[in-house]
Enzyme design. Structure first.
Site, PDB file in Angstrom:
ATOM      1  N   TYR A   1      -3.090 -20.244  46.765  1.00  0.00           N
ATOM      2  CA  TYR A   1      -4.425 -20.852  46.778  1.00  0.00           C
ATOM      3  C   TYR A   1      -4.787 -21.471  48.125  1.00  0.00           C
ATOM      4  CZ  TYR A   1      -5.064 -20.157  41.804  1.00  0.00           C
ATOM      5  OH  TYR A   1      -5.240 -19.572  40.571  1.00  0.00           O
TER       6      TYR A   1
ATOM      7  N   HIS B   1      -7.510  -8.811  40.830  1.00  0.00           N
ATOM      8  CA  HIS B   1      -6.674  -9.905  40.334  1.00  0.00           C
ATOM      9  C   HIS B   1      -6.550  -9.887  38.813  1.00  0.00           C
ATOM     10  CE1 HIS B   1      -4.254 -13.384  41.006  1.00  0.00           C
ATOM     11  NE2 HIS B   1      -5.064 -14.243  40.426  1.00  0.00           N
TER      12      HIS B   1
ATOM     13  N   SER C   1     -13.204 -19.704  36.375  1.00  0.00           N
ATOM     14  CA  SER C   1     -12.574 -19.101  35.197  1.00  0.00           C
ATOM     15  C   SER C   1     -13.610 -18.377  34.353  1.00  0.00           C
ATOM     16  CB  SER C   1     -11.901 -20.180  34.349  1.00  0.00           C
ATOM     17  OG  SER C   1     -11.456 -19.646  33.113  1.00  0.00           O
TER      18      SER C   1
ATOM     19  N   GLU D   1      -6.277 -17.102  47.084  1.00  0.00           N
ATOM     20  CA  GLU D   1      -7.305 -17.460  46.105  1.00  0.00           C
ATOM     21  C   GLU D   1      -8.052 -18.680  46.640  1.00  0.00           C
ATOM     22  OE1 GLU D   1      -6.131 -17.163  42.013  1.00  0.00           O
ATOM     23  OE2 GLU D   1      -4.119 -16.492  42.560  1.00  0.00           O
TER      24      GLU D   1
ATOM     25  N   THR E   1     -10.398   3.215  23.028  1.00  0.00           N
ATOM     26  CA  THR E   1      -9.069   3.687  22.663  1.00  0.00           C
ATOM     27  C   THR E   1      -8.003   2.673  23.051  1.00  0.00           C
ATOM     28  OG1 THR E   1      -8.735   4.826  24.767  1.00  0.00           O
ATOM     29  CG2 THR E   1      -9.762   6.088  22.969  1.00  0.00           C
TER      30      THR E   1
ATOM     31  N   HIS F   1      -4.602  -0.150  27.384  1.00  0.00           N
ATOM     32  CA  HIS F   1      -5.952  -0.230  26.855  1.00  0.00           C
ATOM     33  C   HIS F   1      -6.904   0.588  27.720  1.00  0.00           C
ATOM     34  CE1 HIS F   1      -9.843  -2.642  25.960  1.00  0.00           C
ATOM     35  NE2 HIS F   1      -9.736  -1.605  25.157  1.00  0.00           N
TER      36      HIS F   1
ATOM     37  N   ASP G   1      -7.540   7.950  27.428  1.00  0.00           N
ATOM     38  CA  ASP G   1      -6.900   6.635  27.539  1.00  0.00           C
ATOM     39  C   ASP G   1      -7.530   5.740  28.593  1.00  0.00           C
ATOM     40  OD1 ASP G   1      -5.956   7.540  29.985  1.00  0.00           O
ATOM     41  OD2 ASP G   1      -3.869   7.709  29.364  1.00  0.00           O
TER      42      ASP G   1
ATOM     43  N   HIS H   1     -12.364 -15.313  37.940  1.00  0.00           N
ATOM     44  CA  HIS H   1     -11.033 -14.762  37.727  1.00  0.00           C
ATOM     45  C   HIS H   1     -11.080 -13.589  36.743  1.00  0.00           C
ATOM     46  CE1 HIS H   1      -8.626 -17.680  39.902  1.00  0.00           C
ATOM     47  NE2 HIS H   1      -7.520 -17.116  39.446  1.00  0.00           N
TER      48      HIS H   1
ATOM     49  N   ASP I   1     -10.765   4.999  28.270  1.00  0.00           N
ATOM     50  CA  ASP I   1     -11.980   4.512  27.607  1.00  0.00           C
ATOM     51  C   ASP I   1     -11.743   3.193  26.879  1.00  0.00           C
ATOM     52  OD1 ASP I   1     -14.286   6.377  27.929  1.00  0.00           O
ATOM     53  OD2 ASP I   1     -12.812   7.833  27.230  1.00  0.00           O
TER      54      ASP I   1
END
Length: 712
Positions: free
Chosen positions: A521, A160, A323, A485, A655, A100, A650, A269, A652
């Protein structure tokens, strides 16, 4: 470049002033900063000085006005986009099948002009920074720069993202979902981080540094609220009513009064993309960098020879229980579309950082310094001054608790259905399974209590136990580099420890997780007792956080005294013991029957409106043959006169590049382009670029071009 600013962003793209060529010469010192201090040269005084005195005074004025040298760099770290297990969710079914947006590393070198001391900060769009990556980067930097970059002054951190290919650790636990080690992704990560660092070193120029903190309250939710609520009221009072850390801290780089880069820290996250996604993505943090750099500042990532003009690095801080899924279900909140959620959360982070440009800022003053130690967390004696009961305690060899296997249900982590979050996993079968898996050491069970030990990963040598802990000073801003974390209250206690020693306010100390190594963690002892996923993943027992607090307290004491602590024993080199994965291995590429490489299998329609999706399919080759760093698998081009002008690639947002195997050795490449708002009407085409492997192992470039289509 035609996009209009989204409604989520409070700041419109700004026109850039003409830039002077960067030839290595020092810039003028006189600058005027918006909302800040006006620094002017004292020409009348200089007129009565000798030339030598005048030059010395001018240099002193330059250093006073811009006391640092700062360099910026961006480079590609994209790993294998096809048939590689993805890193983060531990989901065997999440295997990459395309791209992506590209993953990038963003580097800043900051040098104190008075002492020449420096730090290198690199933030990479990857799941974790492993010791294997850090060691390889340090070796490359040493070969290139000698002792300029060492253990203590190199800070490597990860956004992450859970949407990047994995297999680049030298610890076997993290290569399970990739069925072994992926050297190509490892080298892509190391090469990109080194390239970003080299570009930052070459970009050094005098700079002034400012820092500001704004608040961002609609980009995170506490996914472990039951555990968080066990903390003392005095700790919880430092955060929002919902238990979120809303502070967005932005370091602004100003060179000759012009904003040339930002380094932002915000706790959330990078898990807006769920386990359903199989496209490589930098997730919300990477999108934030792209939005400011490319959409607002016009940075062209394919123009490697040019100054990037602007670098926007969005790093993590204590985001262990934060989250982006505001409805606390994977891929939900603000919407039910994980791609849209990525865009919205990223845009909100940019908005908060851009608000700092018109907020009160604090000018950084003072030098640059750094300290780092390696600590054996499997057996650290923690002094009573750092423990809740005032007694000495020891940490434990690494072990996961039962709730680890449940995964983080709010963010979509992989897990086994019989395991649930909460003490003892909430299921009577958990103890049976745990006892069956582990019966050898009652002492470990006692040390890890009240955690129900599920898997003794330390005894099995599956995770790193000798861990680097770092403290970096930039002026009067202190950054704690943590290899894990860190929950927000854990981060608060670490910050307090440094602030107390250095005699500064807690607002001048940040905790940066996911730095230099990875050990899951860090929860407070109170959170640990709750038995949630985060506590079950706190590997070294109830007193892990106090051990880290003790360590950073010691680092701060050494920094204040000007002394250097012993480095400590490092994790051993495991590079020679890696078993290569067959996942994503290419034997041979063939085009589809009666087709040639690059032939169009599905053509686009004749015309599209803004907002519609263009789709083209090509007979292509496996993308793992060549990761095309500094290049692209695709372009969208507009006809301008007699030539074609690239308008997207590719990297962007609009696209998407998908790979699918057809038969034994043919590859179907699907490229889509969502026509963005503001796209001019005209003639367009989509081009595909790949590399095909023969049976003899030679790789040659292939390409294809779609028929022309219109945008109305």
């Amino acid at each position: 470049m035609w996009r209009t600013p989204t409604q989520e962003s409070p700041v419109s793209p700004r026109p850039r002033p003409a830039r002077t060529p960067r030839t290595g010469r020092l810039r003028a010192a006189a600058v005027a900063l918006t909302g800040g201090l006006v620094l002017a040269a004292t020409a009348p005084v200089a007129a009565f000085q000798s030339p030598a005195t005048s030059a010395t005074s001018a240099n002193a004025a330059s250093v006073a006005a811009q006391p640092y040298l700062v360099g910026r760099g961006i480079a590609d770290v994209t790993g294998e986009p096809a048939e590689a297990g993805m890193m983060g969710y531990a989901d065997l079914g999440q295997t990459s099948n395309g791209l992506h947006m590209r993953q990038r590393a963003r580097a800043f070198v900051i040098v104190d002009r008075a002492t020449d001391r420096r730090v290198l900060h690199v933030n990479a769009d990857v799941g974790m920074i492993f010791q294997s990556v850090r060691d390889a980067v340090l070796a490359r930097l040493t070969a290139r720069f000698g002792d300029r970059y060492r253990e203590a002054n190199v800070m490597l951190t990860a956004t992450h993202t859970h949407a990047g290919p994995g297999g680049f650790s030298h610890h076997n636990l993290y290569n399970i979902t990739t069925l072994g080690y992926h050297d190509k992704t490892f080298r892509a990560t190391v090469d990109g981080i080194v390239a970003a660092a080299e570009r930052a070193e070459a970009d050094l120029a005098p700079a002034d540094l400012r820092v500001a903190t704004t608040q961002l309250g609609n980009a995170s939710a506490n996914r472990s609220k039951r555990a968080y609520d066990r903390n003392p009221a005095a700790d919880r009072a430092q955060f929002s009513a919902g238990g979120t850390d809303t502070a967005s801290t932005t370091l602004q780089v100003l060179r000759d009064g012009r904003l040339d880069g930002v380094l932002n820290w915000f706790a959330v996250h990078a898990t807006s993309m769920s386990t359903d996604n199989q496209l490589v993505s930098p997730d919300n943090k990477g999108y934030a960098g792209y939005l400011w750099e490319h959409e607002h500042e016009g940075v062209d990532y394919l123009d490697d020879s040019a100054d990037p003009d602007f670098v926007a690095s969005f790093a993590q801080t204590n985001s262990g229980d934060m989250s982006p899924n505001l409805d606390l279900r994977p891929g939900t909140g603000p919407t039910s579309d994980q791609f849209e959620n990525t865009r919205i959360i990223g845009t909100r982070m940019v908005g908060a950082a851009q608000r700092s440009l018109t907020s009160p800022t604090r000018r950084l003053v003072g030098g640059v310094d750094s300290r780092l130690v390696h600590v054996d967390l499997a057996d650290t004696l923690v002094d009573g001054q750092f423990t809740p009961d005032g007694q000495d305690h020891r940490t434990c060899p690494a072990a996961f608790g039962a709730a680890f296997a449940a995964g983080s249900t709010e963010d979509g982590g992989g897990g086994l259905p019989i395991f649930k979050e909460g003490k003892d996993g909430g299921n009577p079968l958990v103890k049976v399974v745990a006892d069956a898996l582990y019966t050898a050491s009652p002492s470990l069970k006692a040390c890890q209590a009240p955690k129900e030990v599920l898997l003794p990963v330390g005894a099995l040598d599956l995770v790193q136990q000798k861990l680097p802990v770092q403290l970096v000073r930039i002026g009067d801003l202190y950054v704690v580099g943590m290899p894990a974390e860190v929950t927000i209250v854990s981060g608060l206690r670490l910050r307090r420890a440094v602030a107390e020693v250095m005699g500064v306010g807690i607002d001048k100390v940040l905790v940066q997780g996911y730095t230099n190594a990875y050990a899951h963690y860090v929860t407070t002892p109170e959170e640990y007792d709750a038995g949630e996923y985060e506590g079950a993943s706190t590997l070294f027992g109830r007193y892990e956080l106090p051990a880290f607090v003790q360590t950073v307290h010691g680092l701060a004491a050494h920094m204040k005294a000007g002394t250097t602590p012993p480095l400590g024993a490092k994790e051993r080199d495991r590079s020679a013991g890696q078993v290569p994965s067959l996942q994503g291995k290419v034997v041979v590429d063939d085009p589809h029957l009666f087709k040639k490489f690059g032939d169009v299998l599905t053509a686009p329609s004749a015309a599209y409106d803004v907002g519609q999706r263009v789709q083209v399919e090509f007979s292509g080759a496996h993308p793992n043959n060549h990761l095309r760093h500094g290049s692209t698998y695709l372009t969208v081009e507009r006809k301008v006169g007699a030539s074609w002008q690239r308008v997207a690639d590719d990297g962007d947002w609009e696209t998407r590049f998908r790979w699918r195997r057809d038969g034994i050795s043919a590859s179907r490449i699907t490229i889509t382009w969502d026509v963005p708002r503001g796209t001019p009407a005209g003639s367009y085409r989509i081009r595909y670029f790949g590399d095909a492997r023969s049976l003899l192992g030679t790789v040659r470039p292939v390409s294809g071009t779609s028929p022309t289509f219109a945008v109305r």
